[in-house]
Design a protein around this motif. Structure first.
Motif, PDB file in Angstrom:
ATOM      1  N   GLY A 198      -2.070 -34.116  18.346  1.00  0.00           N
ATOM      2  CA  GLY A 198      -2.622 -33.109  19.244  1.00  0.00           C
ATOM      3  C   GLY A 198      -2.403 -33.371  20.719  1.00  0.00           C
ATOM      4  O   GLY A 198      -2.080 -32.457  21.479  1.00  0.00           O
ATOM      5  N   ASP A 199      -2.557 -34.621  21.171  1.00  0.00           N
ATOM      6  CA  ASP A 199      -2.402 -34.903  22.595  1.00  0.00           C
ATOM      7  C   ASP A 199      -0.957 -34.710  23.044  1.00  0.00           C
ATOM      8  O   ASP A 199      -0.692 -34.086  24.085  1.00  0.00           O
ATOM      9  CB  ASP A 199      -2.855 -36.333  22.904  1.00  0.00           C
ATOM     10  N   SER A 203      -0.005 -30.860  22.786  1.00  0.00           N
ATOM     11  CA  SER A 203      -0.627 -30.004  23.803  1.00  0.00           C
ATOM     12  C   SER A 203      -0.095 -30.315  25.193  1.00  0.00           C
ATOM     13  O   SER A 203       0.057 -29.415  26.030  1.00  0.00           O
ATOM     14  CB  SER A 203      -2.149 -30.138  23.759  1.00  0.00           C
ATOM     15  N   GLU A 261     -11.098 -39.473  23.167  1.00  0.00           N
ATOM     16  CA  GLU A 261     -12.011 -39.238  22.058  1.00  0.00           C
ATOM     17  C   GLU A 261     -12.389 -40.598  21.505  1.00  0.00           C
ATOM     18  O   GLU A 261     -11.536 -41.337  20.994  1.00  0.00           O
ATOM     19  CB  GLU A 261     -11.353 -38.392  20.960  1.00  0.00           C
ATOM     20  N   HIS A 312     -13.449 -26.485  18.820  1.00  0.00           N
ATOM     21  CA  HIS A 312     -13.771 -27.450  19.879  1.00  0.00           C
ATOM     22  C   HIS A 312     -14.002 -28.798  19.226  1.00  0.00           C
ATOM     23  O   HIS A 312     -14.925 -28.971  18.427  1.00  0.00           O
ATOM     24  CB  HIS A 312     -15.005 -27.046  20.680  1.00  0.00           C
ATOM     25  N   THR A 339     -13.633 -31.246  27.393  1.00  0.00           N
ATOM     26  CA  THR A 339     -12.545 -30.461  26.810  1.00  0.00           C
ATOM     27  C   THR A 339     -12.424 -30.751  25.324  1.00  0.00           C
ATOM     28  O   THR A 339     -13.122 -31.599  24.766  1.00  0.00           O
ATOM     29  CB  THR A 339     -11.220 -30.791  27.508  1.00  0.00           C
ATOM     30  N   THR A 340     -11.502 -30.058  24.669  1.00  0.00           N
ATOM     31  CA  THR A 340     -11.232 -30.246  23.248  1.00  0.00           C
ATOM     32  C   THR A 340      -9.881 -30.905  23.056  1.00  0.00           C
ATOM     33  O   THR A 340      -8.951 -30.685  23.830  1.00  0.00           O
ATOM     34  CB  THR A 340     -11.272 -28.909  22.491  1.00  0.00           C
ATOM     35  N   SER A 341      -9.768 -31.731  22.011  1.00  0.00           N
ATOM     36  CA  SER A 341      -8.476 -32.321  21.671  1.00  0.00           C
ATOM     37  C   SER A 341      -7.843 -31.632  20.469  1.00  0.00           C
ATOM     38  O   SER A 341      -6.759 -32.026  20.039  1.00  0.00           O
ATOM     39  CB  SER A 341      -8.631 -33.819  21.377  1.00  0.00           C
ATOM     40  N   ALA A 373      -6.761 -27.017  23.774  1.00  0.00           N
ATOM     41  CA  ALA A 373      -6.364 -28.367  24.168  1.00  0.00           C
ATOM     42  C   ALA A 373      -5.230 -28.340  25.184  1.00  0.00           C
ATOM     43  O   ALA A 373      -5.086 -29.279  25.980  1.00  0.00           O
ATOM     44  CB  ALA A 373      -5.940 -29.170  22.937  1.00  0.00           C
ATOM     45  N   ARG A 381      -6.069 -28.828  28.989  1.00  0.00           N
ATOM     46  CA  ARG A 381      -6.430 -30.129  29.560  1.00  0.00           C
ATOM     47  C   ARG A 381      -5.374 -30.613  30.540  1.00  0.00           C
ATOM     48  O   ARG A 381      -5.691 -31.285  31.527  1.00  0.00           O
ATOM     49  CB  ARG A 381      -6.568 -31.174  28.446  1.00  0.00           C
TER      50      ARG A 381
END
Length: 514
Positions: free
Chosen positions: A150-151, A154, A244, A439, A451-453, A458, A461
Motif C-alpha cells: 500500500g505505501d 499509493s 502504522e 480507513h 491518514t489511512t494506509s 491513502a 498522504r
C-alpha cells in the motif's frame, strides 16, 4: 533495462549480495530524486499506465513470487496467492482512481473585484507530490504491505518516487518483487530510478536521514516505529512519517448480544484472533464480556479452537517476542489462563482472562500486544462500565461492538469513535478491504498520523497543496487551467464541475479484501 532499473535490482539481488552500502543508498536516492523531477508532471493516464504495468508484471510472475514467499515466510500458498491478488487489485484500483483526477483537488477562484471581503485576486490551488518517499516493508504481509504494498503503490500513484527498504524476514522475495517492478516500469517508459530497493539496518537509517527523502511510510512494531519517529524529528528538516504501529483492537460485547448469541460470538472471536496465526495488525487482542460464566466461556472456546491447525510464525525473532509478551501478561497480577496454549515451534492458541476491576487497577493489562495466536478476555459486571473501560485504551486501529438493536450503546460508540480508526458493528476486525471509504489508521500508538494506509484515500498522504496567484494562463499547471486539458474535476468559484461524459467512480471491481 535502463540504468535506473538496473540499479534498483542490483542493490539487493539476493542475500549473498549483503546489505546496501552508504554509497549505493545515496545513488538510489539521487536517482529517485531525478526520476521524480522527470516524471512529476506526467498526465494521470500515463502514470496510471505505470501502475497497471506493475500489476501485469506481478501477475505474470505470480507462480515464482508465491513459491519464493512460501519458502521464506512459512505462510500457506492459498494465503499468499490471495495476498498477491489483493496487491494487484490495489494497483489497478489506484490507477483507476488517479485517472479520475479527484486527488488533485483542483480549485479555481477567478478574480472577483466584488468579493465580499474586498477584491479577490485569481487564486488556483491543487495537490502536488511530495518527492522521494522511503518505504519500510512489513514482515506479516510480504505482498500487501511490502515491496509493492500500500505505501509504495499509493506513493507512486501520487506522483512520488519510492526507495523501499526490504524487510529482513523475506529479503529473497523482496529482491524478486523489485526485479519485477523495475522491469515493468522500464518497459512502460517510466523514468529510471522511479523505484529501487535497499537492504540492511544501516541503509534504513540512512534512508530516514537523507535530505532528498521527503516522507517515510512504515508498517511494523510500536518500538520500531517510535524509533523512526524520533529519528525523523531529529532531522534538520523533519518530514512526514506515516507509520502504522499496531494495536490491540478491542471487542466489546453488550449484555443482550451476549445473551442471544454467546456461542456465535465466541466462535467468531476464536476464528478472528487465530486467523493467520494471529499475525494480523487487526487481530482482536481484547474481548470484553459480561461476567458470571468463565467456565462456560472456556468450554465454548475449547470447542471453537478444537479444529485449529497451528503453523510456524513468520520468524524466530517474532516467535521469541510472542512468547515473551504472552508470558509477561500471563504472569501479571489478576490474570489467569482460560485456554492454555504453548510456545512450540507451531504454537497452540492461548486465551488469558481477567476482570474489569483488575484492569482499572492496572490499565497496562489492556496495552500488551501479543503478536500471535493469543488474546485476553475481560469480564465486566455492568454495561455502564463499558465507556469507562474504553477510556483506558490507547489509540486503536479498530474497535468492535457486538450488540443488539435494543442495547443502549450510544455513549460507548462515541467513545470508540474517539479512539479508533474503524469501528465495527457485529463483525470482526480481521479483513481490511481495499476500497474508497476504507480507513486503516487510528490515534497514536495505532498510527502516527490521521491518514489511512489502505484504500484510495491513502494516495493523498503523499501530496501537498500549492496555490498559484495571478498566474498567466500559459504558466498554470494543467489541472488548474480553464481549458482543463487533463479533464479532471475542478471546483470553480465554489462549484464543483466534472468534465462532460466522465463518471467519477473507479472501475477496478469488487475484489481486494484481506
Amino acid at each position: 533495462m535502463t540504468a535506473g532499473a538496473s540499479a534498483a535490482v542490483g542493490l539487493a539481488p539476493d542475500r549473498s549480495a549483503g546489505p546496501t552500502t552508504p554509497g549505493a543508498l545515496d545513488a538510489a536516492v539521487e536517482a529517485a530524486a531525478a526520476a521524480f523531477d522527470q516524471g512529476r508532471r506526467v498526465d494521470p493516464a500515463t502514470r496510471a499506465g505505470w501502475l497497471e504495468a506493475i500489476a501485469a508484471g506481478l501477475e505474470q510472475d505470480a507462480g515464482g513470487l508465491v513459491e519464493t514467499a512460501a519458502w521464506e515466510t512459512h505462510l500457506g500458498t492459498a494465503r499468499l496467492e490471495g495476498e498477491l491478488k489483493r496487491t494487484v487489485f490495489q494497483l489497478r484500483l489506484f490507477a483507476a482512481e488517479i485517472r479520475q483526477g479527484e486527488h488533485f483537488d483542483a480549485t479555481i477562484d477567478h478574480e472577483d473585484p466584488a468579493w465580499g471581503m474586498g477584491p479577490r485576486p485569481d487564486l488556483r490551488r491543487y495537490n502536488v507530490p511530495l518527492g522521494v518517499v522511503g518505504v519500510f516493508g512489513a514482515s506479516n504481509f510480504p505482498f500487501a504491505f511490502s515491496v509493492m504494498g500500500g505505501d509504495s503503490a499509493s506513493a507512486l500513484a501520487a506522483g512520488c518516487s519510492v526507495v523501499h527498504k526490504a524487510h529482513d524476514a523475506h529479503r529473497e522475495l523482496a529482491a524478486r518483487t523489485a526485479r519485477v517492478v523495475a522491469d515493468a516500469l522500464d518497459a512502460a517508459g517510466a523514468p529510471s530510478g522511479l523505484f529501487s530497493l535497499v537492504t540492511g539496518r544501516q541503509a534504513g537509517e540512512g534512508l530516514v536521514d537523507h535530505p532528498l527523502v521527503k516522507a517515510i511510510g512504515f508498517t511494523g512494531s510500536t518500538a520500531g516505529g517510535r524509533a523512526l519517529l524520533d529519528r525523523i524529528a531529529a532531522r534538520p528538516e523533519p518530514i512526514p512519517f506515516f507509520g502504522e504501529l499496531g494495536g490491540i483492537n478491542a471487542v466489546f460485547v453488550a449484555p443482550n448480544a451476549w445473551a442471544a448469541r454467546r456461542a456465535e460470538i465466541l466462535t467468531g472471536y476464536a476464528g478472528s484472533f487465530t486467523l493467520g496465526m494471529g499475525q494480523f495488525c487487526t487481530k482482536p487482542g481484547l474481548l470484553f464480556v459480561p461476567a458470571g460464566d468463565a467456565a462456560g466461556i472456556r468450554a465454548q472456546l475449547v470447542e471453537a479452537l478444537a479444529g485449529f491447525a497451528p503453523s510456524r510464525l513468520l520468524s524466530d525473532r517474532l516467535h521469541a517476542g510472542y512468547a515473551d509478551a504472552v508470558a509477561t501478561l500471563r504472569d501479571s497480577a489478576g490474570v489467569d489462563v482460560l485456554v492454555a496454549g504453548d510456545f512450540a515451534e507451531e504454537p497452540a492458541p492461548t486465551v488469558l482472562h481477567t476482570t474489569a476491576e483488575e484492569v482499572r487497577k492496572d490499565p497496562h493489562l489492556l496495552r500488551q500486544e501479543m503478536f500471535g495466536p493469543a488474546s485476553l478476555v475481560v469480564e465486566y459486571r455492568d454495561q455502564a462500565e463499558l465507556p469507562g473501560l474504553a477510556d483506558l485504551l490507547e489509540g486503536q486501529l479498530t474497535t468492535t461492538l457486538q450488540a443488539q438493536e435494543d442495547d443502549d450503546v450510544s455513549e460507548l460508540v462515541a467513545r470508540l469513535a474517539d479512539i479508533s480508526g474503524r469501528v465495527l458493528w457485529n463483525g470482526w476486525p480481521t479483513g481490511v478491504t481495499v476500497s474508497y471509504a476504507q480507513h486503516h489508521g487510528g490515534p497514536y500508538p495505532a498510527t502516527t498520523s490521521n491518514t489511512t494506509s489502505v484504500g484510495t484515500a491513502a494516495i493523498r498522504r503523499f501530496l501537498r497543496p500549492v496555490a498559484y496567484q495571478s498566474f498567466p494562463a500559459s504558466r498554470l499547471p494543467e489541472p488548474l487551467q480553464d481549458s482543463n486539458p487533463w479533464r479532471v474535476p475542478q471546483r470553480v468559484d465554489g462549484v464543483w464541475q466534472h468534465p462532460a461524459g466522465r463518471t467519477c467512480v473507479g472501475g477496478a471491481g469488487k475484489e481486494g479484501q484481506q
